[in-house]
Motif scaffolding. Structure first.
Motif, PDB file in Angstrom:
ATOM      1  N   ASP A 297       0.834  -1.212   0.000  1.00  0.00           N
ATOM      2  CA  ASP A 297       0.000   0.000   0.000  1.00  0.00           C
ATOM      3  C   ASP A 297       0.863   1.254   0.000  1.00  0.00           C
ATOM      4  O   ASP A 297       0.572   2.236  -0.699  1.00  0.00           O
ATOM      5  CB  ASP A 297      -0.923  -0.001   1.221  1.00  0.00           C
ATOM      6  N   LEU A 298       1.924   1.225   0.786  1.00  0.00           N
ATOM      7  CA  LEU A 298       2.846   2.371   0.806  1.00  0.00           C
ATOM      8  C   LEU A 298       3.507   2.551  -0.559  1.00  0.00           C
ATOM      9  O   LEU A 298       3.712   3.680  -1.021  1.00  0.00           O
ATOM     10  CB  LEU A 298       3.906   2.171   1.879  1.00  0.00           C
ATOM     11  N   ASN A 299       3.822   1.436  -1.200  1.00  0.00           N
ATOM     12  CA  ASN A 299       4.448   1.523  -2.523  1.00  0.00           C
ATOM     13  C   ASN A 299       3.504   2.178  -3.532  1.00  0.00           C
ATOM     14  O   ASN A 299       3.926   3.013  -4.350  1.00  0.00           O
ATOM     15  CB  ASN A 299       4.842   0.123  -2.996  1.00  0.00           C
ATOM     16  N   ASN A 300       2.231   1.809  -3.475  1.00  0.00           N
ATOM     17  CA  ASN A 300       1.251   2.441  -4.377  1.00  0.00           C
ATOM     18  C   ASN A 300       1.144   3.933  -4.094  1.00  0.00           C
ATOM     19  O   ASN A 300       1.024   4.745  -5.026  1.00  0.00           O
ATOM     20  CB  ASN A 300      -0.111   1.761  -4.213  1.00  0.00           C
ATOM     21  N   HIS A 301       1.190   4.281  -2.820  1.00  0.00           N
ATOM     22  CA  HIS A 301       1.138   5.707  -2.449  1.00  0.00           C
ATOM     23  C   HIS A 301       2.377   6.429  -2.980  1.00  0.00           C
ATOM     24  O   HIS A 301       2.268   7.537  -3.527  1.00  0.00           O
ATOM     25  CB  HIS A 301       1.070   5.829  -0.924  1.00  0.00           C
ATOM     26  N   ILE A 302       3.535   5.821  -2.852  1.00  0.00           N
ATOM     27  CA  ILE A 302       4.774   6.445  -3.321  1.00  0.00           C
ATOM     28  C   ILE A 302       4.744   6.608  -4.838  1.00  0.00           C
ATOM     29  O   ILE A 302       5.158   7.643  -5.374  1.00  0.00           O
ATOM     30  CB  ILE A 302       5.986   5.608  -2.880  1.00  0.00           C
ATOM     31  N   LYS A 303       4.267   5.600  -5.535  1.00  0.00           N
ATOM     32  CA  LYS A 303       4.188   5.690  -6.996  1.00  0.00           C
ATOM     33  C   LYS A 303       3.317   6.856  -7.440  1.00  0.00           C
ATOM     34  O   LYS A 303       3.597   7.511  -8.450  1.00  0.00           O
ATOM     35  CB  LYS A 303       3.635   4.381  -7.572  1.00  0.00           C
ATOM     36  N   SER A 304       2.254   7.114  -6.674  1.00  0.00           N
ATOM     37  CA  SER A 304       1.346   8.206  -7.030  1.00  0.00           C
ATOM     38  C   SER A 304       1.950   9.573  -6.738  1.00  0.00           C
ATOM     39  O   SER A 304       1.489  10.587  -7.269  1.00  0.00           O
ATOM     40  CB  SER A 304       0.024   8.055  -6.257  1.00  0.00           C
ATOM     41  N   HIS A 305       2.962   9.629  -5.867  1.00  0.00           N
ATOM     42  CA  HIS A 305       3.617  10.895  -5.506  1.00  0.00           C
ATOM     43  C   HIS A 305       5.129  10.687  -5.530  1.00  0.00           C
ATOM     44  O   HIS A 305       5.832  11.021  -4.579  1.00  0.00           O
ATOM     45  CB  HIS A 305       3.165  11.358  -4.114  1.00  0.00           C
ATOM     46  N   ILE A 306       5.634  10.165  -6.642  1.00  0.00           N
ATOM     47  CA  ILE A 306       7.011   9.661  -6.658  1.00  0.00           C
ATOM     48  C   ILE A 306       8.045  10.746  -6.437  1.00  0.00           C
ATOM     49  O   ILE A 306       9.074  10.518  -5.799  1.00  0.00           O
ATOM     50  CB  ILE A 306       7.274   8.892  -7.967  1.00  0.00           C
ATOM     51  N   THR A 307       7.800  11.971  -6.921  1.00  0.00           N
ATOM     52  CA  THR A 307       8.829  13.006  -6.778  1.00  0.00           C
ATOM     53  C   THR A 307       8.874  13.600  -5.381  1.00  0.00           C
ATOM     54  O   THR A 307       9.890  14.169  -4.979  1.00  0.00           O
ATOM     55  CB  THR A 307       8.586  14.137  -7.791  1.00  0.00           C
ATOM     56  N   THR A 308       7.805  13.485  -4.638  1.00  0.00           N
ATOM     57  CA  THR A 308       7.787  14.042  -3.280  1.00  0.00           C
ATOM     58  C   THR A 308       7.926  12.967  -2.210  1.00  0.00           C
ATOM     59  O   THR A 308       8.425  13.235  -1.114  1.00  0.00           O
ATOM     60  CB  THR A 308       6.479  14.821  -3.035  1.00  0.00           C
ATOM     61  N   ASP A 309       7.488  11.744  -2.520  1.00  0.00           N
ATOM     62  CA  ASP A 309       7.482  10.690  -1.498  1.00  0.00           C
ATOM     63  C   ASP A 309       8.470   9.561  -1.766  1.00  0.00           C
ATOM     64  O   ASP A 309       8.462   8.547  -1.060  1.00  0.00           O
ATOM     65  CB  ASP A 309       6.070  10.101  -1.365  1.00  0.00           C
TER      66      ASP A 309
END
Length: 633
Positions: A297-309
């Protein structure tokens, strides 16, 4: 010579003896006949007795054999009845509660029953099949009750706990009391030995029971932290860069380690050494599944905000890598692979983000449709530097990621596939992660500055503002390197920094050099040498120089002076209108001063008498021009 009379007497005596001997022989013959007669009669009588007694003796032998067989049958019946009698005795124990009977007595009863079952099977009598089935059922019942006892003993200590209580107070997670551990060990050992005796295949049911109950206990205890790891990762400001430690994943990993180590301490005294790893893996399976889902789930979140997260990805890689190392040192390698599998998608995303971060500044600059007219720096520069500064907090995971990419590998987007063949650079044992990061950062900055330079040339109207724009951005880069850990990492950027600043300075000085040409040309308006004695050392007799000029040359000189004054004042105003970083303003003022002041001082010495001190053409004296130039800074 013997007398005849004596010889006759001797013959008479011998004759008498022979007659006696013959008489005895006749008697012996008579006696022999009588004995033979008696023997014949005895033989006849014996045969009669034999014929009479023979059947009786035969019957007696048969009766003895029959009696022996009956004794054997009675013994066999007793042996058959003995296990059945024992079953009745053991059934009362086995059907009761082990807590009431006593665990050791209960297990002893099961052992006796198991021994009786083995004896019955060895008799191989068909009549024993029912008894064998009954003992099997009895053993099954007893084993089931032992498993229930094992489950009950575990269940008393499987209430979920609040991990934060133990983490904040630095307490060890609770373990199973020694008394219960001893009880669990006894039950497990008995069931394992019973399975070995009966050659039963498969895993001991106590292992499955333990893994289910304790695994569920750990999963429930950690569930709130899994949820918190997701909720804390979401930011109130979408575009904000992730700040280290914001997510609860660190606390989650700490709790995971603490509860796993305590559980391993429970497993070791209960199960045999060869089972430790397997029991541990089975017990941790549920909580590791929850951990894997959280990371997904965290990976999906990071992918959606890759430049900031993406920094959250770096943080997770570092946290989980250290967790894996510590757990391996304390528990063995059984759960190392599941943890590596759980973090692999995030690692792939982090590798992708390295290329994304590298490309993004250049892409953003190329997408700009306008630039500040006053040469101010664009926000992209500070954003890029902020990200590089943030990355220094994750040098350990970045070193690993950059090593896997290889030097320069960040310039091309990785496929993200874990099955792709690695490059030779990935296995360069001499690769220094800090040096790789420095190379990555310098490449990114070089790409950014070149993009800014190209965009400035395309959108800004003159070289002066282009130079100011470039130098403002370079100044921000230099300042943010100097005021952060980047200063020790990016030592190699120094030469590039100098070349960027020189490029910007040259563009800015272009118009000043054009203006200074007026002064240089003015020095050559007179082809005549001043009269002798007009120069003394470095001093110049301006009046003599002016006097030596023709009217046409004087007019040309006055025109150049007017042009210089106008251009100089215009450049001063432009300089003041530009928005410059403090260090840029100081640097450019010195550069301008180094170009204008020496030429103007020489010019003034030679031609200041052109207007005889009225200031009509010579607007600035040497101190005045120096003051004007000093005010640029």
């Amino acid at each position: 010579m013997v007398a005849p009379r004596s010889r006759k007497a001797a013959f008479a005596e011998e004759s008498a003896e022979v007659e006696v001997l013959f008489a005895n022989m006749e008697k012996l013959k008579g006696l022999t006949k009588k004995i033979q007669g008696s023997l014949n009669r005895m033989e006849t009588s014996g045969q009669s007795v034999k014929e009479a007694v023979g059947p009786i003796y035969g019957n007696t032998q048969k009766l003895q054999i029959t009696n022996s067989n009956i004794d054997r049958i009675i013994d066999a019946i007793e042996r058959i009845r003995e296990p059945l009698d024992q079953r009745n005795r053991e059934e009362r124990i086995i059907q009761s509660d082990p807590k009431q009977t006593g665990l050791n007595d209960y297990i002893a009863s099961l052992d006796r029953t198991n021994q009786a079952l083995g004896d019955l099977k060895n008799t191989n009598l068909r009549s024993n099949q029912q008894a064998i089935a009954e003992l099997n059922n009895l053993l099954t019942t007893g084993t089931s009750r032992l498993q229930d006892e094992f489950r009950d003993a575990l269940y008393e200590h499987t209430r979920p706990v609040e991990p934060l209580h133990f983490i904040t107070k630095q307490l060890k997670f609770p373990s199973i009391p020694e008394e219960s551990v001893s009880r669990l060990r006894t039950i497990h050992n008995h069931i394992t030995q019973s399975m070995a005796q009966t050659q039963a295949s498969g895993e001991a049911p106590t292992i499955k029971i333990y893994a289910e109950l304790r695994g569920d206990y750990m999963a429930q205890s950690l569930r709130n932290l899994a949820t918190a790891s997701m909720s804390t990762a979401r930011k109130t400001t979408v575009d904000a860069i992730y700040r280290q430690g914001t997510s609860g994943i660190g606390t989650y990993a700490t709790a995971l380690e603490g509860i796993y180590v305590s559980e391993y301490d429970n497993i070791c005294p209960i199960f045999s050494r060869e089972d430790w790893g397997r029991v541990c893996a089975l017990t941790c399976r549920a909580s590791l599944g929850e951990f894997r889902k959280t990371l997904s789930d965290l990976n999906n979140h990071i992918k959606s905000h890759i430049t900031t997260d993406c920094y959250l990805a770096f943080e997770i890689i570092e946290i989980v890598s250290r967790l894996s190392i510590r757990l391996e040192s304390q528990m063995g390698a059984e759960i190392k692979q599941p943890i590596a599998d759980a973090v692999r998608p995030i690692r792939d995303t982090a590798k992708q983000s390295i290329s994304t971060l590298y490309d993004e500044p250049r892409t953003k600059v190329q997408s700009l449709v306008s630039l500040p007219f006053d040469g101010a720096a664009v926000p992209i520069t500070q954003e890029t530097m902020s990200r590089l500064q943030t990355m220094t907090a994750y040098l350990q995971p970045l070193s690993s990621l950059l090593t896997s990419l290889g030097k320069g590998g960040w310039a091309t987007s990785p496929t993200g596939s874990t099955t792709s063949l690695p490059t030779l650079d990935s296995f360069d044992v001499g690769a220094d992660g800090r040096q790789l990061f420095a190379a990555y950062a310098v490449d990114m900055l070089d790409s950014l500055v070149n993009a800014l330079d190209n965009k400035g040339r395309a959108l800004l109207k003159n070289k002066s503002v282009q130079g100011v724009f470039l130098m403002n951005n370079v100044a921000i880069i230099e300042r943010m390197i100097r005021n952060s850990e980047l200063s020790t990492l990016l030592v190699s950027v120094g030469p590039k920094m100098d070349s960027w600043k020189k490029r910007g300075s040259n563009m800015y000085l272009d118009s000043w050099r054009e203006t200074s040409m007026q002064l240089m040309e003015a020095q050559h308006t007179s082809r005549a040498r001043p009269p002798s004695g007009t120069q003394s050392g470095s001093s110049v007799d301006s009046a003599a120089v002016i006097k030596s000029l023709s009217s046409k040359e004087k007019d040309a000189l006055k025109e150049k002076l007017k042009t210089f004054n106008a251009n100089f004042d215009a450049l001063i105003e432009k300089h003041r209108s530009y928005r410059m970083e403090k260090e840029v303003r100081i640097s450019l003022a010195k550069d301008v001063q180094s170009v204008i002041e020496p030429l103007y001082a020489r010019f003034w010495d030679r031609y200041h008498e052109i207007d005889k001190g009225k200031g009509k053409y010579i607007k600035y004296d040497k101190s005045g021009i120096s003051t004007a130039l000093a005010m640029l800074g």
